[in-house]
Structures are given as structure tokens and as C-alpha cells.
Scaffold this active site. Sequence first.
Site, PDB file in Angstrom:
ATOM      1  N   SER A 167       8.486  -3.006   0.890  1.00  0.00           N
ATOM      2  CA  SER A 167       8.392  -1.751   0.139  1.00  0.00           C
ATOM      3  C   SER A 167       7.761  -0.662   1.010  1.00  0.00           C
ATOM      4  O   SER A 167       7.121  -0.959   2.026  1.00  0.00           O
ATOM      5  CB  SER A 167       7.521  -2.006  -1.105  1.00  0.00           C
ATOM      6  OG  SER A 167       7.233  -0.815  -1.804  1.00  0.00           O
ATOM      7  N   SER A 215      -6.677   3.703   5.513  1.00  0.00           N
ATOM      8  CA  SER A 215      -6.343   4.781   4.576  1.00  0.00           C
ATOM      9  C   SER A 215      -7.314   5.930   4.806  1.00  0.00           C
ATOM     10  O   SER A 215      -8.399   5.724   5.367  1.00  0.00           O
ATOM     11  CB  SER A 215      -6.509   4.264   3.139  1.00  0.00           C
ATOM     12  OG  SER A 215      -6.369   5.316   2.207  1.00  0.00           O
ATOM     13  N   TYR A 235     -10.984  -0.315  -3.556  1.00  0.00           N
ATOM     14  CA  TYR A 235      -9.969  -0.005  -2.522  1.00  0.00           C
ATOM     15  C   TYR A 235     -10.634   0.622  -1.301  1.00  0.00           C
ATOM     16  O   TYR A 235     -10.412   0.191  -0.167  1.00  0.00           O
ATOM     17  CB  TYR A 235      -8.938   0.945  -3.117  1.00  0.00           C
ATOM     18  CG  TYR A 235      -7.836   1.347  -2.151  1.00  0.00           C
ATOM     19  CD1 TYR A 235      -6.971   0.400  -1.619  1.00  0.00           C
ATOM     20  CD2 TYR A 235      -7.660   2.682  -1.775  1.00  0.00           C
ATOM     21  CE1 TYR A 235      -5.942   0.773  -0.743  1.00  0.00           C
ATOM     22  CE2 TYR A 235      -6.644   3.058  -0.909  1.00  0.00           C
ATOM     23  CZ  TYR A 235      -5.788   2.092  -0.397  1.00  0.00           C
ATOM     24  OH  TYR A 235      -4.783   2.459   0.477  1.00  0.00           O
ATOM     25  N   LYS A 251     -10.890  -0.646   2.610  1.00  0.00           N
ATOM     26  CA  LYS A 251     -10.282   0.127   3.701  1.00  0.00           C
ATOM     27  C   LYS A 251     -11.337   0.600   4.711  1.00  0.00           C
ATOM     28  O   LYS A 251     -11.033   0.704   5.898  1.00  0.00           O
ATOM     29  CB  LYS A 251      -9.479   1.301   3.136  1.00  0.00           C
ATOM     30  CG  LYS A 251      -8.233   0.859   2.348  1.00  0.00           C
ATOM     31  CD  LYS A 251      -7.226   0.125   3.240  1.00  0.00           C
ATOM     32  CE  LYS A 251      -5.911  -0.162   2.545  1.00  0.00           C
ATOM     33  NZ  LYS A 251      -4.902  -0.772   3.423  1.00  0.00           N
ATOM     34  N   THR A 310       5.294   6.462  -1.950  1.00  0.00           N
ATOM     35  CA  THR A 310       5.747   5.062  -2.021  1.00  0.00           C
ATOM     36  C   THR A 310       5.438   4.542  -3.436  1.00  0.00           C
ATOM     37  O   THR A 310       5.014   5.305  -4.306  1.00  0.00           O
ATOM     38  CB  THR A 310       4.983   4.167  -1.014  1.00  0.00           C
ATOM     39  OG1 THR A 310       3.615   4.070  -1.456  1.00  0.00           O
ATOM     40  CG2 THR A 310       5.033   4.723   0.396  1.00  0.00           C
TER      41      THR A 310
HETATM   42  N1  LIG Z   1       1.187   5.300   0.087  1.00  0.00           N
HETATM   43  C1  LIG Z   1       0.006   5.832   0.321  1.00  0.00           C
HETATM   44  O1  LIG Z   1      -0.292   6.942  -0.149  1.00  0.00           O
HETATM   45  C2  LIG Z   1      -0.996   5.103   1.183  1.00  0.00           C
HETATM   46  C3  LIG Z   1      -2.134   5.818   1.595  1.00  0.00           C
HETATM   47  C4  LIG Z   1      -3.072   5.174   2.375  1.00  0.00           C
HETATM   48  C5  LIG Z   1      -2.893   3.864   2.756  1.00  0.00           C
HETATM   49  N2  LIG Z   1      -1.792   3.188   2.343  1.00  0.00           N
HETATM   50  C6  LIG Z   1      -1.663   1.790   2.755  1.00  0.00           C
HETATM   51  O2  LIG Z   1      -0.384   1.561   3.290  1.00  0.00           O
HETATM   52  C7  LIG Z   1      -0.035   0.186   3.096  1.00  0.00           C
HETATM   53  C8  LIG Z   1       1.363   0.107   2.514  1.00  0.00           C
HETATM   54  O3  LIG Z   1       1.357   0.673   1.222  1.00  0.00           O
HETATM   55  P1  LIG Z   1       2.622   1.413   0.572  1.00  0.00           P
HETATM   56  O4  LIG Z   1       2.213   2.794   0.294  1.00  0.00           O
HETATM   57  O5  LIG Z   1       3.829   1.142   1.352  1.00  0.00           O
HETATM   58  O6  LIG Z   1       2.632   0.666  -0.856  1.00  0.00           O
HETATM   59  P2  LIG Z   1       3.732  -0.263  -1.583  1.00  0.00           P
HETATM   60  O7  LIG Z   1       5.027   0.461  -1.619  1.00  0.00           O
HETATM   61  O8  LIG Z   1       3.087  -0.671  -2.850  1.00  0.00           O
HETATM   62  O9  LIG Z   1       3.880  -1.506  -0.618  1.00  0.00           O
HETATM   63  C9  LIG Z   1       2.852  -2.457  -0.502  1.00  0.00           C
HETATM   64  C10 LIG Z   1       3.361  -3.628   0.318  1.00  0.00           C
HETATM   65  O10 LIG Z   1       2.291  -4.587   0.452  1.00  0.00           O
HETATM   66  C11 LIG Z   1       2.794  -5.858   0.078  1.00  0.00           C
HETATM   67  N3  LIG Z   1       1.748  -6.686  -0.540  1.00  0.00           N
HETATM   68  C12 LIG Z   1       0.992  -6.378  -1.618  1.00  0.00           C
HETATM   69  N4  LIG Z   1       0.224  -7.438  -1.940  1.00  0.00           N
HETATM   70  C13 LIG Z   1       0.514  -8.425  -1.052  1.00  0.00           C
HETATM   71  C14 LIG Z   1       0.066  -9.759  -0.872  1.00  0.00           C
HETATM   72  N5  LIG Z   1      -0.827 -10.342  -1.706  1.00  0.00           N
HETATM   73  N6  LIG Z   1       0.586 -10.491   0.138  1.00  0.00           N
HETATM   74  C15 LIG Z   1       1.514  -9.961   0.968  1.00  0.00           C
HETATM   75  N7  LIG Z   1       1.977  -8.684   0.854  1.00  0.00           N
HETATM   76  C16 LIG Z   1       1.486  -7.944  -0.157  1.00  0.00           C
HETATM   77  C17 LIG Z   1       3.906  -5.593  -0.920  1.00  0.00           C
HETATM   78  O11 LIG Z   1       4.872  -6.654  -0.893  1.00  0.00           O
HETATM   79  P3  LIG Z   1       5.049  -7.808  -2.000  1.00  0.00           P
HETATM   80  O12 LIG Z   1       4.713  -7.226  -3.330  1.00  0.00           O
HETATM   81  O13 LIG Z   1       6.488  -8.217  -1.836  1.00  0.00           O
HETATM   82  O14 LIG Z   1       4.115  -8.891  -1.562  1.00  0.00           O
HETATM   83  C18 LIG Z   1       4.541  -4.341  -0.331  1.00  0.00           C
HETATM   84  O15 LIG Z   1       5.492  -4.676   0.642  1.00  0.00           O
HETATM   85  C19 LIG Z   1      -1.120  -0.414   2.220  1.00  0.00           C
HETATM   86  O16 LIG Z   1      -2.044  -1.119   3.022  1.00  0.00           O
HETATM   87  C20 LIG Z   1      -1.782   0.802   1.616  1.00  0.00           C
HETATM   88  O17 LIG Z   1      -3.113   0.563   1.246  1.00  0.00           O
HETATM   89  C21 LIG Z   1      -0.838   3.778   1.568  1.00  0.00           C
END
Ligand SMILES: NC(=O)c1ccc[n+]([C@@H]2O[C@H](COP(=O)([O-])OP(=O)(O)OC[C@H]3O[C@@H](n4cnc5c(N)ncnc54)[C@H](OP(=O)(O)O)[C@@H]3O)[C@@H](O)[C@H]2O)c1
Length: 263
Positions: free
Chosen positions: A15, A139, A152, A156, A187
Site C-alpha cells: 500500500s 515521520s 505513534y 517514530k 495514502t
Molecule cells: N502517509 C503519511 O502521511 C505518512 C507520514 C509520515 C510517515 N509515514 C510512514 O510511512 C510508512 C508507510 O505508510 P503509508 O502512508 O504508505 O501507509 P499505508 O498506506 O497504511 O501503508 C502501510 C503499510 O505498512 C504495512 N504494515 C502495517 N502493519 C504491518 C505489519 N504488522 N506487518 C507488516 N507490514 C505492515 C501495510 O501492509 P499490510 O497491511 O499488508 O501488512 C502497508 O503496506 C509508515 O511507516 C508510516 O508511518 C506516512
Amino acid sequence: MQYNNKTVWITGASSGIGKELAIQFAELGARVILSARNVDKLNDLKATLKGGGHLVVPLDLAQPEHVLSTVTVKMSELPAIDILINNGGVSQRSLFLENDFNVYRQLMEVNYFGLIALTKAVLPAMVARRSGSIVSISSVAGKVGSKFRTGYSGSKYAVVGFMDCLRAEVAQHNIHCLTICPGSIKTAIAHNSLNEQGIAQNKPEKSIENGMDVSVAATKMIRAISNKKDEVIIGKGLSGWAPTIKRFFPTLFNRLTAKTNYR
Ligand SMILES: NC(=O)c1ccc[n+]([C@@H]2O[C@H](COP(=O)([O-])OP(=O)(O)OC[C@H]3O[C@@H](n4cnc5c(N)ncnc54)[C@H](OP(=O)(O)O)[C@@H]3O)[C@@H](O)[C@H]2O)c1
């Protein structure tokens, strides 16, 4: 930069940011290893990626001991890893006074201990080859605090500290360590954010809906990896500027966060 003959392992590849990183790295010629829990989504993604030799390795980061033991054994079957991207993670939107204690454990298991376990399994082979990059997605919440994110943000901030220390330790082995601190990126993160009971809240949020396009963010991340940066903040508007504002005006920043319900 071209990534022909390079192998990039991406967690959270089912994702959002991880999926987009996989698409772009494959376009640049890399072989990618896709990890997450949802194997169907990973296989669907693999089938659409440019190039060949891509692999799916299912992982549940919430079980770090299992990750460490299984990946340590599996390393001998896998191609040499050039870049590990610790991206898989989960967020949270709930108040400390209302949270079950277990919410904190859940967040630390996935965002911190899972990341450490996979790094611990992958890094020794990089050290032996004197080559490789460890990239961890923290993050902006790992640089500044705001309401609804005590668990969270804590997880982080921990990633930032872990990566700063690891960078210092492995520089002598020619290993590159990059910490990426994204601001709001469009996302599914808001939908997947945990509520006070540790269950996905399953609803959208303005900050994420108005966030940076995920393909733009992934391109910037790949540029930071190619340029061997130590730490980058990637976000637009306030979500990108917040760490700088806090650094120079900490008291003002803290007062503002106490008055703002940032969602
Ligand atoms: N989007 C933002 O605004 C933002 C901002 C700052 C940081 N981030 C960081 O960026 C990273 C990616 O987030 P995203 O925005 O792409 O969110 P997302 O669309 O919710 O994707 C999260 C991903 O993490 C995987 N995941 C969650 N729990 C897991 C587990 N127990 N074991 C293995 N995989 C797991 C999910 O896959 P499955 O459910 O298939 O396991 C999914 O592929 C995260 O670390 C998030 O904290 C995002």
C-alpha cells in the site's frame, strides 16, 4: 540513477508509500523484494511491476522475534540486498487519557521492534560486503509532537534515535543509513490509524487527503537514497515545515500544538 542489478527490499509494499517505491524502483531497473502481511496485494503488485526477478516475502512486523529468526535463515536463499527500506508501519489517532495501554505496545512492535528485527537480520551480509543502504521511514511525527499521536510519535522518535546511532556505528563498514521523515502524504494511513482500542479507525482525514501526492513523495525519497543523505524531511506546507519551526521557535510551536487539533 539506474538501479540495474540492484536489489531493494521494501516493507509495507502492499500500500501507499511502499507500493509506490516498489513501482518506481522497478522502473529504474531494480529487482524488488516486496514485504507486508497482505500476500494477495503483494502478488498483484509483483505481476504489474516492470522487469523481472521480483520476490514476495510475507512478513508480520508485529512479530519481531519471528521476523528475526525466519529472515536470518532465509537470507541465504535471497539475492544480496543493496537497499533495505523499513517502511511498513501503522499510525494512531487517539488521546492518551483514553488509550488502552496495549495501543502503545502495538505501535512499538510494528514501527520500532519490527524494524530493528529486520535490520538485524539483513545488515550482517551488507557489512560483510562493505556495501549497502539501510533506509527507515520515520515521520515528521518523529521530529515534533502533536495531539492524538502519543504512541505513534513515540515510536517514530525512537526510529530517529535508532538510526542516528546505527549510522555512527556502521559508517566504518561503508554502510549508508538514511532516515526519511515524511509529512502528510496521500495514502491509506489515516484509514489504518489505530483508535484508543488499537483498532483501525477506518476514516479519512483532511491533512492526509490534502497531503503530498505519493508518487511525488516516492521520487523525492529515491533521490535522497541515490544522494546518500543522512536524514530528509519530505512534505508540503506545515507538515514539511513543522520541524524547522519547532527548532527555531520551540515555545511558540508547543503553544500552537496545544491549541490545534491537527488531523
Ligand atoms: N502517509 C503519511 O502521511 C505518512 C507520514 C509520515 C510517515 N509515514 C510512514 O510511512 C510508512 C508507510 O505508510 P503509508 O502512508 O504508505 O501507509 P499505508 O498506506 O497504511 O501503508 C502501510 C503499510 O505498512 C504495512 N504494515 C502495517 N502493519 C504491518 C505489519 N504488522 N506487518 C507488516 N507490514 C505492515 C501495510 O501492509 P499490510 O497491511 O499488508 O501488512 C502497508 O503496506 C509508515 O511507516 C508510516 O508511518 C506516512
